[in-house]
Write an enzyme that holds these catalytic residues in place. Structure first.
Site, PDB file in Angstrom:
ATOM      1  N   SER A   1      29.066  37.577 -22.439  1.00 30.88           N
ATOM      2  CA  SER A   1      28.910  38.318 -23.692  1.00 30.88           C
ATOM      3  C   SER A   1      29.237  37.363 -24.841  1.00 30.88           C
ATOM      4  O   SER A   1      29.542  36.192 -24.608  1.00 30.88           O
ATOM      5  CB  SER A   1      29.850  39.523 -23.698  1.00 30.88           C
ATOM      6  N   SER A   2      29.157  37.853 -26.041  1.00 25.50           N
ATOM      7  CA  SER A   2      29.474  37.077 -27.258  1.00 25.50           C
ATOM      8  C   SER A   2      28.607  35.831 -27.427  1.00 25.50           C
ATOM      9  O   SER A   2      29.078  34.794 -27.890  1.00 25.50           O
ATOM     10  CB  SER A   2      30.947  36.632 -27.283  1.00 25.50           C
TER      11      SER A   2
ATOM     12  N   ILE B   1      23.258  37.752 -34.270  1.00 23.81           N
ATOM     13  CA  ILE B   1      22.896  36.739 -35.278  1.00 23.81           C
ATOM     14  C   ILE B   1      21.501  36.187 -34.998  1.00 23.81           C
ATOM     15  O   ILE B   1      20.720  35.950 -35.921  1.00 23.81           O
ATOM     16  CB  ILE B   1      23.932  35.581 -35.290  1.00 23.81           C
TER      17      ILE B   1
ATOM     18  N   TYR C   1      40.652  46.352 -32.521  1.00 25.25           N
ATOM     19  CA  TYR C   1      41.028  45.213 -31.672  1.00 25.25           C
ATOM     20  C   TYR C   1      40.022  44.981 -30.562  1.00 25.25           C
ATOM     21  O   TYR C   1      39.810  43.889 -30.098  1.00 25.25           O
ATOM     22  CB  TYR C   1      42.376  45.485 -30.986  1.00 25.25           C
TER      23      TYR C   1
ATOM     24  N   ASP D   1      25.070  44.281 -15.878  1.00 31.96           N
ATOM     25  CA  ASP D   1      26.097  45.330 -16.012  1.00 31.96           C
ATOM     26  C   ASP D   1      25.502  46.662 -15.566  1.00 31.96           C
ATOM     27  O   ASP D   1      24.331  46.942 -15.850  1.00 31.96           O
ATOM     28  CB  ASP D   1      26.515  45.535 -17.481  1.00 31.96           C
TER      29      ASP D   1
ATOM     30  N   GLU E   1      26.155  49.502 -16.790  1.00 29.83           N
ATOM     31  CA  GLU E   1      25.855  50.305 -17.988  1.00 29.83           C
ATOM     32  C   GLU E   1      24.502  49.981 -18.603  1.00 29.83           C
ATOM     33  O   GLU E   1      23.875  50.828 -19.235  1.00 29.83           O
ATOM     34  CB  GLU E   1      26.920  50.063 -19.074  1.00 29.83           C
TER      35      GLU E   1
ATOM     36  N   CYS F   1      40.159  51.007 -49.915  1.00 31.82           N
ATOM     37  CA  CYS F   1      40.430  52.246 -49.187  1.00 31.82           C
ATOM     38  C   CYS F   1      41.946  52.416 -48.966  1.00 31.82           C
ATOM     39  O   CYS F   1      42.639  52.718 -49.932  1.00 31.82           O
ATOM     40  CB  CYS F   1      39.629  52.296 -47.903  1.00 31.82           C
TER      41      CYS F   1
ATOM     42  N   HIS G   1      34.198  51.454 -49.733  1.00 35.15           N
ATOM     43  CA  HIS G   1      34.137  50.145 -49.063  1.00 35.15           C
ATOM     44  C   HIS G   1      33.021  49.283 -49.657  1.00 35.15           C
ATOM     45  O   HIS G   1      31.891  49.309 -49.151  1.00 35.15           O
ATOM     46  CB  HIS G   1      33.872  50.338 -47.570  1.00 35.15           C
TER      47      HIS G   1
ATOM     48  N   GLU H   1      32.607  46.252 -49.288  1.00 32.36           N
ATOM     49  CA  GLU H   1      32.238  45.177 -48.357  1.00 32.36           C
ATOM     50  C   GLU H   1      31.014  45.517 -47.518  1.00 32.36           C
ATOM     51  O   GLU H   1      30.332  44.623 -47.025  1.00 32.36           O
ATOM     52  CB  GLU H   1      33.420  44.808 -47.452  1.00 32.36           C
TER      53      GLU H   1
HETATM   54  N1  GLN Z   1      43.575  56.054 -43.562  1.00 30.67           N
HETATM   55  C1  GLN Z   1      43.043  56.289 -44.863  1.00 30.67           C
HETATM   56  C2  GLN Z   1      42.259  57.583 -44.934  1.00 30.67           C
HETATM   57  O1  GLN Z   1      41.848  58.100 -43.931  1.00 30.67           O
HETATM   58  C3  GLN Z   1      42.198  55.121 -45.334  1.00 30.67           C
HETATM   59  C4  GLN Z   1      41.013  54.832 -44.462  1.00 30.67           C
HETATM   60  C5  GLN Z   1      40.430  53.484 -44.694  1.00 30.67           C
HETATM   61  O2  GLN Z   1      41.094  52.569 -45.187  1.00 30.67           O
HETATM   62  N2  GLN Z   1      39.160  53.312 -44.329  1.00 30.67           N
HETATM   63  O3  GLN Z   1      42.050  58.113 -46.002  1.00 30.67           O
END
Ligand code: GLN
Length: 537
Positions: free
Chosen positions: A17-18, A23, A58, A152, A154, A385, A511, A513
């Site tokens: 994987s990876s 990309i 994670y 796999d 799956e 956020c 967000h 980003e």
């Molecule tokens: N835990 C916060 C909420 O649910 C902020 C969530 C986040 O940073 N995306 O409002």
């Protein structure tokens, strides 16, 4: 509507994987788009979660949110950043979603006494989801990346769906298979056997790869490519090498040099005379590779062990750096390790501080300390956020002198809930897919820092959270210098706060980003980086 004009490209992976299927898919899409084709990319994920929203960052990296509010795989972020076009619910399908749909239909009696089976019912649903984009989006090409590794358990239904589509006379499709060619230092050789086995495994499932992309740390000699072509039933020109490069943004150019786009077009009998027009992309790379200065941004988060957890923020900082001709070096700082006694040391010499999104109690006090440090030392600050919520809590505690101010996410019964759950949301107890998700409008205040960045009054940004600023406290905040400069026009929620008496201090409930792309870096990130640079300090 027929989708016969749409060409389908499947991208599978073998050996490990990876390998970077996402990309490679995004890079191929970029080249095809630069030749004038409308292209979209879809990711099929073979896990049973209905969406990755409930997965631990994670394990799975960032959860990317589309405008229509789908919580999706982080590869969709790459697709949007490379193509500068939006993805949607339909661009990410999981095994959980497929089964949920089929089982719901079964309960409704849609299969009329039939035994519901993996073949044909699950595979039919996979095929329907693949073709949906071709039919509804009217795309010239749909690239479908199949998650996981060939072999796999799956992945089997997906590979079977690809096999069936390859035999469908209505569908024009090809398969690109990515594998690894490892280098054995003891013998000083690049080894092709894993690739041969992987292609064989794929063909045992009835799918012959049309193109091979070989991931390698060293250039692959021509005779080795010949050997791979011969053993894997692939034409020599369709054996493409993909070496390591300094940045993912080099990959489209590397694939152009390797003629991946030309091989694909040839397989579809499409014209290849023109070269793709990617001058703008090259301009971005030139700026990226020739910065005039360097700055250090502290990224304060609690999932920093796996950098993929903040991949969109990381990429947004890179995009914004190129606009400012500035190299942005990120110092990853674990919020759990920050204490009042080590903060000066931990956050020393930073030009900017970014407090990341997140959920739950762990590390939150460290984030609040980081906000305080940025506010008091007049260091440019961007809170995203949970980062914005921390800025609100910090201001209440240290400026408004409301010592017990908190978010009800962490102190359910706090007397001063400056961040809280709105009435409508209280009824929701089920955690999967119950947040304010996707794009919402936001009205900006005249004369504000953010208005100066966006240069328009009404913006749309993507959300992913449950908790909100508590408007009961707004007046006190504004009197003391933290003002709400972005408001949701429908519900009156505070979406942006900024400090009046600070060089650049912005907290956003949304967000930004998720919507920064190579060709359209996000205005807030651009101005955050601009504020950190020498001339603006
Ligand atoms: N835990 C916060 C909420 O649910 C902020 C969530 C986040 O940073 N995306 O409002």
């Amino acid at each position: 509507m027929p989708d016969s004009k749409t060409k389908y490209i499947f991208v599978t992976g073998g050996v490990t994987s990876s390998l970077g299927k996402g990309i490679i898919s995004a890079s191929l899409a970029k080249l095809l788009q630069s030749r004038g084709y409308s292209v979209t990319i879809q990711k099929l994920d073979p896990y049973i979660n209905v969406d990755p929203g409930t997965l631990n960052p994670y394990e799975h990296g960032e959860c990317y949110v589309t405008e229509d509010g789908a919580e999706t795989d982080l590869d969709l972020g790459h697709y949007e950043r490379f193509l500068d076009t939006k993805t949607s619910q339909a661009n990410n399908v999981t095994t959980g979603k497929i089964y949920q749909h089929v089982i719901n239909k079964e309960r409704e009696g849609a299969y009329l006494g039939k035994t519901v089976q993996v073949i044909p019912h699950i595979t039919d649903e996979i095929k329907r989801r693949i073709r949906l984009l071709g039919k509804t989006g009217n795309y010239d090409m749909v690239i479908t990346e199949i998650g996981g590794t060939v072999g796999d358990i799956e992945s089997l239904p997906y590979i079977e769906a690809v096999r069936q589509l390859k035999w469908d006379p209505e569908i024009d499709c090809i398969v690109i298979h990515l594998t690894l060619v490892p280098y054995l230092s003891t013998s000083g050789e690049l080894k092709t056997k894993p690739t041969q086995h992987s292609v064989k495994q794929l063909s045992e499932s009835g799918v012959q790869a049309d193109i091979l992309v070989l991931r390698t740390e060293y250039p692959i000699p021509e005779e080795v490519k010949h050997k791979v072509a011969l053993f894997c039933n692939i034409s020599k020109d369709a054996v493409i090498e993909s070496t390591n490069v300094d940045t993912i943004y080099e990959v489209p150019l590397m694939m152009q040099k390797e003629q991946l786009d030309q091989v694909v077009l040839k397989k579809f009998d499409l014209p290849i005379e023109k070269e793709p027009d990617i001058d703008e992309w090259k301009g971005f790379l030139t700026r990226l590779n020739n910065p005039k200065q360097t700055i250090h941004v502290g990224l304060i988060g609690k999932y920093i062990e796996l950098k993929d957890s903040y991949i969109s923020i990381h990429e947004s900082l890179i995009h914004a750096g190129t606009v400012n001709e500035t190299e942005v070096i990120i110092r990853w700082i674990h919020s759990e390790t920050i204490t009042a006694s080590n903060i000066e040391e931990e956050l020393k010499d930073l030009d900017g501080i970014l407090v990341a999104p997140g959920f739950g109690e762990r590390g939150i006090e460290g984030k609040i300390l980081a906000v305080k440090h940025a506010r008091e030392n007049r260091i440019p600050f961007l809170g995203i956020c949970l980062g914005m919520q921390c800025a609100v809590i910090e201001f209440a505690r240290n400026v408004l002198d409301i010592q017990d101010a908190h978010t009800t996410e962490i102190r359910r019964n706090t007397i001063n809930p400056v961040i809280f759950l709105m009435e409508e949301q209280k009824a929701i107890t089920n955690k999967g897919g119950t947040m304010r998700l996707g794009a919402y409008e936001c009205k900006l205040a005249d004369g504000s820092m953010v208005m100066n960045s966006y240069k328009k009054k009404l913006i749309t940004e993507r959300h992913r959270h449950r908790f909100e600023f508590n408007n009961k406290y707004l007046e006190r905040y504004e009197e003391a210098g933290m003002i709400a400069t972005g408001i949701n026009p429908e519900g009156g929620m505070v979406e942006i706060v900024e400090l009046i008496d600070h060089p650049w201090f912005v907290g956003v409930q949304f967000h930004p980003e998720y919507s920064s792309t190579v060709l359209n870096p996000h205005p807030l990130f651009i101005d955050f980086i601009a504020a950190t640079t020498e001339g603006n300090k």
